[in-house]
Design a protein around this motif. Structure first.
Motif, PDB file in Angstrom:
ATOM      1  N   ASN A  44     -22.716   7.209 -75.046  1.00 47.84           N
ATOM      2  CA  ASN A  44     -23.796   6.322 -74.621  1.00 47.84           C
ATOM      3  C   ASN A  44     -23.944   5.110 -75.537  1.00 47.84           C
ATOM      4  O   ASN A  44     -23.524   5.121 -76.695  1.00 47.84           O
ATOM      5  CB  ASN A  44     -25.132   7.068 -74.583  1.00 47.84           C
ATOM      6  N   THR A  45     -24.581   4.089 -74.996  1.00 44.54           N
ATOM      7  CA  THR A  45     -24.932   2.885 -75.750  1.00 44.54           C
ATOM      8  C   THR A  45     -26.410   2.599 -75.520  1.00 44.54           C
ATOM      9  O   THR A  45     -26.894   2.713 -74.391  1.00 44.54           O
ATOM     10  CB  THR A  45     -24.111   1.669 -75.288  1.00 44.54           C
ATOM     11  N   HIS A  68     -23.585   2.270 -80.226  1.00 43.44           N
ATOM     12  CA  HIS A  68     -22.641   2.831 -79.258  1.00 43.44           C
ATOM     13  C   HIS A  68     -21.936   4.029 -79.868  1.00 43.44           C
ATOM     14  O   HIS A  68     -21.247   3.910 -80.889  1.00 43.44           O
ATOM     15  CB  HIS A  68     -21.616   1.765 -78.860  1.00 43.44           C
ATOM     16  N   ALA A  70     -19.148   5.749 -80.141  1.00 42.24           N
ATOM     17  CA  ALA A  70     -17.794   5.356 -79.766  1.00 42.24           C
ATOM     18  C   ALA A  70     -16.784   6.492 -79.875  1.00 42.24           C
ATOM     19  O   ALA A  70     -15.752   6.472 -79.201  1.00 42.24           O
ATOM     20  CB  ALA A  70     -17.335   4.184 -80.645  1.00 42.24           C
ATOM     21  N   SER A 209     -20.088  -0.757 -73.561  1.00 41.76           N
ATOM     22  CA  SER A 209     -19.375   0.088 -74.524  1.00 41.76           C
ATOM     23  C   SER A 209     -18.410  -0.764 -75.328  1.00 41.76           C
ATOM     24  O   SER A 209     -17.197  -0.540 -75.300  1.00 41.76           O
ATOM     25  CB  SER A 209     -18.626   1.221 -73.801  1.00 41.76           C
TER      26      SER A 209
END
Length: 215
Positions: A44-45, A68, A70, A209
Motif C-alpha cells: 500500500n501507499t 509506500h 515497497a 507506487s
C-alpha cells in the motif's frame, strides 16, 4: 528406477533451497504483533504530512508526503518515504525527493530500523544505513529505535554530533483498524525540544507506487 532417480534429481534443488531459506527470528509477543501490524500494509501507499512544529523542519511544512510499502518478506519490510520538493516540472506536476527508504528487519535480538539514503542515480549517500535496534519489547503499536554504535561513528565522522543521541520511533495500527495510522518520529535524548514527526492516513490507500531511487 530411472524414474525415481529423475524425480530425486529434480526435487533435490528444491529441498536444498528450502533447507537454506532464512527463518524469521522469534520475537517477543508485542514485537510480533507490531510486525504483523506493519506487514498488514504491505503493497500500500498512503498520503501524509508533517505533524510536528519544530522550526528546524520548516522546509517540510506544507509538503505532500507518501509512504509506500515497497518490499515485504518474512524478515524485512522496506517503506519508501517520498517528499514533494516544493518545485514543479514543466507540466506543473510536483517534483519528488525519492531518496529515503526506511528498512525494518527482524533480528535475533528484536527489531532493527535502518535509513537507506540514495541519490537520484541510485548511488548511496555518504550518510546512509544509520539507525538502531530496539532495547525494549515496546508495544503492538509503538517501537523505539535508539541510535546504534555504527551510526554514532558515522555521525561523528560526518560532523553530525547533534544526532548522537537520536531515537527513532514508528507507530502503526492494522490496515483494517478504524482510523488506521502510521507515523515516523525522531527525538533526541539530549534535546527535549527536538521533535520531527510525520503522520500518514493508513486507512485510505492511494493508487500510487513510485519506486525510491536505487530500488
Amino acid at each position: 528406477m530411472k524414474t525415481s532417480l529423475l524425480a530425486f534429481a529434480l526435487a533435490a534443488p528444491l529441498l536444498t533451497a528450502c533447507a537454506t531459506m532464512p527463518q524469521a527470528p522469534a520475537l517477543p509477543a508485542s514485537q510480533e504483533a507490531f510486525w504483523d501490524n506493519l506487514s498488514s500494509h504491505c503493497g500500500n501507499t498512503y498520503r501524509g504530512a508533517l505533524a510536528s512544529s519544530d522550526e528546524r523542519d520548516a522546509d517540510f511544512a506544507g509538503l505532500a508526503m507518501l509512504a509506500h510499502w515497497a518490499e515485504c518478506s518474512d524478515t524485512r519490510i522496506a517503506i519508501a518515504f517520498h517528499v514533494e520538493s516544493g518545485m514543479a516540472n514543466t507540466m506543473d506536476d510536483p517534483i519528488w525527493d525519492r531518496s529515503r527508504t526506511w528498512v525494518v528487519t527482524r533480528t535475533a535480538d528484536g527489531l532493527r530500523l535502518k535509513h537507506d539514503h540514495r541519490h537520484e542515480d541510485g548511488s548511496e549517500d555518504v550518510v546512509t544505513q544509520y539507525g538502531g535496534d530496539t532495547l525494549s519489547t515496546g508495544t503492538a503499536r509503538v517501537q523505539d529505535f535508539p541510535v546504534d554504535a555504527y551510526s554514532r561513528l558515522m555521525f561523528e565522522r560526518e560532523g553530525l554530533d547533534v544526532s548522537l543521541t537520536n531515537v527513532w520511533r514508528m507507530e502503526v495500527t492494522p490496515a483494517d483498524a478504524p482510523g488506521a495510522m502510521f507515523a515516523y518520529q525522531l527525538t533526541r535524548r539530549n534535546d527535549p525540544t527536538r521533535l520531527f514527526r510525520v503522520e500518514f492516513d493508513a486507512g485510505n490507500p492511494v493508487d500510487e507506487s513510485p519506486g525510491a531511487w536505487g530500488w
